[in-house]
Write an enzyme that holds these catalytic residues in place. Structure first.
Site, PDB file in Angstrom:
ATOM      1  N   ASN A  83      -1.822  -2.668  13.119  1.00 40.63           N
ATOM      2  CA  ASN A  83      -3.281  -2.547  13.085  1.00 40.63           C
ATOM      3  C   ASN A  83      -3.795  -1.353  13.887  1.00 40.63           C
ATOM      4  O   ASN A  83      -4.689  -0.630  13.442  1.00 40.63           O
ATOM      5  CB  ASN A  83      -3.933  -3.838  13.579  1.00 40.63           C
ATOM      6  CG  ASN A  83      -3.615  -5.003  12.674  1.00 40.63           C
ATOM      7  OD1 ASN A  83      -3.036  -4.817  11.598  1.00 40.63           O
ATOM      8  ND2 ASN A  83      -3.973  -6.215  13.095  1.00 40.63           N
ATOM      9  N   GLU A 133     -19.271  22.067 -14.426  1.00 41.79           N
ATOM     10  CA  GLU A 133     -19.603  20.733 -14.962  1.00 41.79           C
ATOM     11  C   GLU A 133     -18.751  19.646 -14.318  1.00 41.79           C
ATOM     12  O   GLU A 133     -19.246  18.569 -13.972  1.00 41.79           O
ATOM     13  CB  GLU A 133     -19.390  20.696 -16.477  1.00 41.79           C
ATOM     14  CG  GLU A 133     -20.339  21.591 -17.248  1.00 41.79           C
ATOM     15  CD  GLU A 133     -19.864  21.767 -18.673  1.00 41.79           C
ATOM     16  OE1 GLU A 133     -20.041  20.835 -19.476  1.00 41.79           O
ATOM     17  OE2 GLU A 133     -19.291  22.821 -19.001  1.00 41.79           O
ATOM     18  N   LYS A 178     -17.305  29.646 -28.261  1.00 44.53           N
ATOM     19  CA  LYS A 178     -17.725  28.985 -27.025  1.00 44.53           C
ATOM     20  C   LYS A 178     -17.036  29.503 -25.775  1.00 44.53           C
ATOM     21  O   LYS A 178     -15.860  29.788 -25.771  1.00 44.53           O
ATOM     22  CB  LYS A 178     -17.465  27.472 -27.114  1.00 44.53           C
ATOM     23  CG  LYS A 178     -18.354  26.724 -28.083  1.00 44.53           C
ATOM     24  CD  LYS A 178     -19.827  26.741 -27.715  1.00 44.53           C
ATOM     25  CE  LYS A 178     -20.162  25.958 -26.474  1.00 44.53           C
ATOM     26  NZ  LYS A 178     -19.975  24.518 -26.638  1.00 44.53           N
ATOM     27  N   ASN A 228     -17.305  27.870 -22.033  1.00 44.92           N
ATOM     28  CA  ASN A 228     -17.955  26.770 -21.324  1.00 44.92           C
ATOM     29  C   ASN A 228     -17.761  26.830 -19.812  1.00 44.92           C
ATOM     30  O   ASN A 228     -16.673  27.139 -19.343  1.00 44.92           O
ATOM     31  CB  ASN A 228     -17.401  25.431 -21.827  1.00 44.92           C
ATOM     32  CG  ASN A 228     -17.676  25.218 -23.309  1.00 44.92           C
ATOM     33  OD1 ASN A 228     -18.698  25.673 -23.825  1.00 44.92           O
ATOM     34  ND2 ASN A 228     -16.758  24.562 -23.980  1.00 44.92           N
ATOM     35  N   GLN A 282      -7.304  -2.461   4.138  1.00 47.81           N
ATOM     36  CA  GLN A 282      -6.322  -1.595   3.477  1.00 47.81           C
ATOM     37  C   GLN A 282      -7.001  -0.773   2.369  1.00 47.81           C
ATOM     38  O   GLN A 282      -6.483   0.244   1.940  1.00 47.81           O
ATOM     39  CB  GLN A 282      -5.198  -2.465   2.891  1.00 47.81           C
ATOM     40  CG  GLN A 282      -4.077  -1.694   2.262  1.00 47.81           C
ATOM     41  CD  GLN A 282      -2.884  -2.583   1.985  1.00 47.81           C
ATOM     42  OE1 GLN A 282      -2.185  -2.996   2.897  1.00 47.81           O
ATOM     43  NE2 GLN A 282      -2.662  -2.900   0.728  1.00 47.81           N
ATOM     44  N   TYR A 336      -9.047  -6.978  12.613  1.00 47.34           N
ATOM     45  CA  TYR A 336      -8.464  -6.464  11.381  1.00 47.34           C
ATOM     46  C   TYR A 336      -8.460  -7.530  10.289  1.00 47.34           C
ATOM     47  O   TYR A 336      -8.194  -8.699  10.540  1.00 47.34           O
ATOM     48  CB  TYR A 336      -7.020  -5.980  11.622  1.00 47.34           C
ATOM     49  CG  TYR A 336      -6.365  -5.479  10.351  1.00 47.34           C
ATOM     50  CD1 TYR A 336      -6.585  -4.185   9.904  1.00 47.34           C
ATOM     51  CD2 TYR A 336      -5.590  -6.328   9.559  1.00 47.34           C
ATOM     52  CE1 TYR A 336      -6.034  -3.738   8.711  1.00 47.34           C
ATOM     53  CE2 TYR A 336      -5.022  -5.888   8.367  1.00 47.34           C
ATOM     54  CZ  TYR A 336      -5.242  -4.587   7.949  1.00 47.34           C
ATOM     55  OH  TYR A 336      -4.709  -4.145   6.768  1.00 47.34           O
ATOM     56  N   SER A 342       0.833  -1.214   0.000  1.00 48.96           N
ATOM     57  CA  SER A 342       0.000   0.000   0.000  1.00 48.96           C
ATOM     58  C   SER A 342       0.864   1.259   0.000  1.00 48.96           C
ATOM     59  O   SER A 342       0.350   2.364   0.036  1.00 48.96           O
ATOM     60  CB  SER A 342      -0.925   0.006   1.223  1.00 48.96           C
ATOM     61  OG  SER A 342      -0.193  -0.220   2.413  1.00 48.96           O
ATOM     62  N   THR A 365     -40.481  25.395  -9.721  1.00 41.22           N
ATOM     63  CA  THR A 365     -40.731  24.019  -9.293  1.00 41.22           C
ATOM     64  C   THR A 365     -40.958  23.257 -10.595  1.00 41.22           C
ATOM     65  O   THR A 365     -41.496  23.824 -11.555  1.00 41.22           O
ATOM     66  CB  THR A 365     -41.959  23.881  -8.367  1.00 41.22           C
ATOM     67  OG1 THR A 365     -43.117  24.255  -9.111  1.00 41.22           O
ATOM     68  CG2 THR A 365     -41.861  24.753  -7.128  1.00 41.22           C
ATOM     69  N   HIS A 366     -40.488  22.028 -10.649  1.00 43.98           N
ATOM     70  CA  HIS A 366     -40.543  21.222 -11.884  1.00 43.98           C
ATOM     71  C   HIS A 366     -39.819  21.936 -13.031  1.00 43.98           C
ATOM     72  O   HIS A 366     -40.149  21.725 -14.197  1.00 43.98           O
ATOM     73  CB  HIS A 366     -41.980  20.920 -12.313  1.00 43.98           C
ATOM     74  CG  HIS A 366     -42.854  20.445 -11.201  1.00 43.98           C
ATOM     75  ND1 HIS A 366     -43.026  19.111 -10.900  1.00 43.98           N
ATOM     76  CD2 HIS A 366     -43.570  21.128 -10.266  1.00 43.98           C
ATOM     77  CE1 HIS A 366     -43.831  19.000  -9.856  1.00 43.98           C
ATOM     78  NE2 HIS A 366     -44.172  20.212  -9.443  1.00 43.98           N
ATOM     79  N   LYS A 387      -8.228   3.446   2.328  1.00 38.35           N
ATOM     80  CA  LYS A 387      -7.467   4.694   2.210  1.00 38.35           C
ATOM     81  C   LYS A 387      -7.678   5.485   0.929  1.00 38.35           C
ATOM     82  O   LYS A 387      -7.922   6.693   0.968  1.00 38.35           O
ATOM     83  CB  LYS A 387      -5.975   4.388   2.357  1.00 38.35           C
ATOM     84  CG  LYS A 387      -5.586   4.173   3.784  1.00 38.35           C
ATOM     85  CD  LYS A 387      -4.215   3.559   3.890  1.00 38.35           C
ATOM     86  CE  LYS A 387      -4.126   2.660   5.080  1.00 38.35           C
ATOM     87  NZ  LYS A 387      -5.072   1.511   5.064  1.00 38.35           N
ATOM     88  N   SER A 414     -13.577  26.242 -26.505  1.00 39.03           N
ATOM     89  CA  SER A 414     -13.664  25.027 -27.313  1.00 39.03           C
ATOM     90  C   SER A 414     -12.503  25.033 -28.299  1.00 39.03           C
ATOM     91  O   SER A 414     -12.121  26.083 -28.817  1.00 39.03           O
ATOM     92  CB  SER A 414     -14.992  25.017 -28.065  1.00 39.03           C
ATOM     93  OG  SER A 414     -14.886  24.222 -29.223  1.00 39.03           O
TER      94      SER A 414
HETATM   95  N1  ARG Z   1      -1.041  -1.647   5.152  1.00 39.58           N
HETATM   96  C1  ARG Z   1      -1.996  -2.086   6.136  1.00 39.58           C
HETATM   97  C2  ARG Z   1      -3.296  -1.291   5.947  1.00 39.58           C
HETATM   98  O1  ARG Z   1      -3.240  -0.264   5.351  1.00 39.58           O
HETATM   99  C3  ARG Z   1      -1.508  -1.843   7.513  1.00 39.58           C
HETATM  100  C4  ARG Z   1      -1.963  -2.830   8.526  1.00 39.58           C
HETATM  101  C5  ARG Z   1      -1.552  -4.196   8.156  1.00 39.58           C
HETATM  102  N2  ARG Z   1      -1.608  -5.114   9.187  1.00 39.58           N
HETATM  103  C6  ARG Z   1      -1.357  -6.403   8.954  1.00 39.58           C
HETATM  104  N3  ARG Z   1      -1.319  -7.192   9.956  1.00 39.58           N
HETATM  105  N4  ARG Z   1      -1.208  -6.863   7.734  1.00 39.58           N
HETATM  106  O2  ARG Z   1      -4.342  -1.711   6.336  1.00 39.58           O
END
Ligand code: ARG
Length: 472
Positions: free
Chosen positions: A109, A289, A282, A284, A321, A316, A22, A154-155, A324, A276
Site C-alpha cells: 500500500n 482533429e 482531400k 485533412n 488500483q 487503502y 494489475s 466574437t460569436h 493507474k 482520403s
Molecule cells: N495492485 C495494487 C494497486 O495497484 C497494489 C496494492 C495492493 N494492496 C493490497 N493490499 N491488495 O493498488
C-alpha cells in the site's frame, strides 16, 4: 503458492486472479518500484534492520531483476497480481529466500503510492518540457507575423482586427499557466509515503526521512492513513491535464477552421496532414482533429478517478488500483499530442494576404468609427447608433466603410473628416489598441519580449527538476 498464501486453504479461482491482477498495466511502474526498493533496502541496512550482507545481496539482486525486466527477459505473471509482487518473486528466484527480507517494514500500500509519485514526478517534467517546446513554436510564429492582421472574432462573427502574433501569444499564455499548474503541483506530489506501511506505520525502527532524502523527496507524508489512501495528487494531475487538453483542443479547432477553403488562413504542412482513401483532392487536418477528439478521454479519466475515490473509507481499498490506467493514458495522450503539435505549428504556412483580405472586406473597423466620433466630443452611446446607421447603409450599398465617400460619411455625422480613411485602415485599427495587453504592434512586441523571460524561468525549473529525479 502465493506470496500471501499462508492463511489460505485453496488456490485462488483463476478468474479472480485474472480479474484482480494489475500486472498488465502496472508493469509500467517497474523502474520506479526497483528505485523505491533499492532505497528501502539501503535504509533497512543503515537502521540495522537487515544485515549489511543480506542488504547487499538484495541490492545486487534487485539490479539484476531490474535489468531483466528492462530487457524484456523477465516473465511477469498474473498469479503474482501486480508489479510489486512480481518483482519480489523474481528477486527470490534470483537470490533465494533472503529476498524475502526486502518487504520488511513495508506494505504494497505504501509501495504503490510511492511508485505512483515517482512516475508522476517524471511525467510532470516531461510534459512541462513539451509544453515549453510548443510555446516556443507559437512564439516563433508570433515573431514571424508581427504585421499580419486577421479578423478577431466574437460569436465567430468578425469583431475587430487583431494581429496574428497576438492570437498566437494568447495560446502562449494559456500554456504558460498550464506549466505553472504542473510545476506548482510538484510540491504535493513530491512527498514520500514510504513507511506508512499498510495503513498504521510499522513496528520496525525505520527511518522514513532517509528514504525520502535518498529518493529526493521534499518531505514525508505526515499521516500514514493519508499517505496510503490519498490519490488527490492523481486527481490534481488529471485536472491540470484536462486544462492542457482544453487549450490544445481550442487551438485544434482554430487550425481546422483556418485550413478550410472557407477561411483559407493557413496551410498545415503536408507532413502533418493525411489524405482520403476515396477523394483524391482531400488534405485533412487529422492530427488537429484527433488531438481535439482525445480531449474526451482525458476528461473521462478525471471523472473516473474522482468517482472511484468518492465515498471510499480510509485507508487503502482495492478500488484504488483503478488509479493507474487513467493516469498512464493521460500522460501518453498528452505526450503524443504535444510532441506533434510543436513541429506542426512551426511548419504551418500563414496566409497573411488572405487574412488581410478578410479584414479589409468586413465591418470590423466600425468600433473605430464610433471611437473617432467620441474623440470629436460625441457620447459613445450616440456614436454607436450613428455608426450602426452608417454600417446598415453601407451593407445596403454593398460597400464596406472604407468604400464610402466623405460625402456619404458626412450624411451620418458632420464631425467626420477626411482623416477617417487613415483611421479605418486595418493596421491603423490594430495599432490604435495601444493599451497594455492590447493588439497594437508595440504591445504585442512587449508580450513577445516578456514571454522570453517566462520561457527562461520554465527552462530553469525543468532543468533543475530533471537533475532532481536523476538520483541513481
Ligand atoms: N495492485 C495494487 C494497486 O495497484 C497494489 C496494492 C495492493 N494492496 C493490497 N493490499 N491488495 O493498488
Amino acid at each position: 503458492m502465493k506470496l500471501w498464501g499462508g492463511r489460505f486453504t485453496k488456490p485462488t479461482n483463476e478468474l479472480v486472479d485474472e480479474y484482480t491482477a494489475s500486472i498488465h498495466f502496472d508493469q509500467k511502474l517497474a523502474v520506479y518500484d526497483i528505485q523505491g526498493s533499492l532505497a528501502h533496502v539501503e535504509m533497512l541496512k543503515v537502521c540495522g534492520i537487515v544485515s549489511e550482507e543480506d542488504a547487499d545481496v538484495i541490492t545486487a539482486g534487485l539490479r539484476v531483476v531490474g535489468d531483466k525486466i528492462a530487457a524484456g527477459e523477465a516473465v511477469l505473471s498474473e498469479e503474482n497480481e501486480d508489479i510489486h509482487m512480481n518483482i519480489e518473486k523474481l528477486l527470490i528466484d534470483e537470490i533465494g529466500s533472503v529476498g524475502g527480507k526486502l518487504h520488511t517494514g513495508r506494505s504494497r500500500n505504501d509501495q504503490v503510492a510511492l511508485d505512483m509519485r515517482l512516475y508522476l514526478r517524471e511525467a510532470l517534467v516531461t510534459i512541462s518540457q513539451l509544453l515549453l517546446d510548443l510555446q516556443k513554436a507559437l512564439h516563433k510564429q508570433a515573431e514571424a507575423n508581427l504585421e499580419t492582421v486577421l479578423p478577431g472574432y466574437t460569436h465567430l462573427q468578425r469583431a475587430q482586427p487583431v494581429l496574428f502574433a497576438h492570437h498566437m501569444m494568447a495560446y502562449v499564455y494559456m500554456f504558460q499557466r498550464d506549466i505553472e499548474r504542473l510545476s506548482d503541483s510538484w510540491k504535493r506530489v513530491n512527498q514520500s509515503p514510504l513507511g506508512a506501511g499498510a495503513l498504521a506505520g510499522t513496528t520496525f525502527p525505520i527511518d522514513r526521512q532517509y528514504v525520502a532524502d535518498k529518493l529526493r523527496f521534499e518531505g514525508i507524508c505526515e499521516n500514514s492513513l493519508d499517505a496510503v489512501s490519498d490519490r488527490d495528487f492523481v486527481v490534481e494531475f488529471l485536472a491540470n491535464a484536462s486544462l492542457v487538453s482544453t487549450h490544445l483542443s481550442r487551438l485544434c479547432e482554430e487550425l481546422v477552421q483556418w485550413s478550410s477553403a472557407e477561411f483559407n488562413f493557413i496551410e498545415l504542412d503536408d507532413a502533418f496532414c493525411t489524405g482520403s482513401s476515396m477523394m483524391p483532392q482531400k488534405k485533412n487536418p487529422d492530427v488537429a482533429e484527433l488531438v481535439r477528439g482525445k480531449t474526451g478521454r482525458v476528461y473521462g479519466h478525471l471523472m473516473g478517478m474522482l468517482t472511484t475515490l468518492k465515498g471510499l473509507p480510509l485507508a487503502y481499498n482495492k478500488d484504488m488500483q483503478e488509479d493507474k490506467e487513467g493516469m498512464f493514458d493521460t500522460v501518453e495522450t498528452l505526450k503524443g499530442a504535444l510532441a506533434l503539435f510543436a513541429p506542426m505549428i512551426e511548419t504551418m504556412e500563414v496566409k497573411a494576404d488572405n487574412m488581410y483580405e478578410a479584414v479589409a472586406k468586413d465591418y470590423s473597423n466600425a468600433t473605430d468609427l464610433a471611437d473617432y466620433l467620441v474623440g470629436k466630443g460625441m457620447a459613445f452611446r450616440e456614436s454607436h447608433a450613428v455608426v450602426g446607421q452608417a454600417v446598415l447603409y453601407a451593407i445596403n450599398q454593398q460597400k464596406f466603410l472604407l468604400d464610402l465617400s466623405l460625402d456619404e460619411f458626412q450624411r451620418f455625422s458632420s464631425l467626420i473628416e477626411k482623416d477617417i480613411y487613415e483611421v479605418l485602415a486595418p493596421k491603423a485599427v490594430v495599432d490604435a489598441r495601444n493599451v497594455a495587453g492590447g493588439t497594437a504592434q508595440n504591445r504585442v512586441e512587449e508580450q513577445i519580449a516578456s514571454a522570453k523571460q517566462l520561457f527562461q524561468m520554465s527552462s530553469e525549473w525543468i532543468e533543475l527538476h530533471k537533475q532532481l529525479i536523476r538520483y541513481q
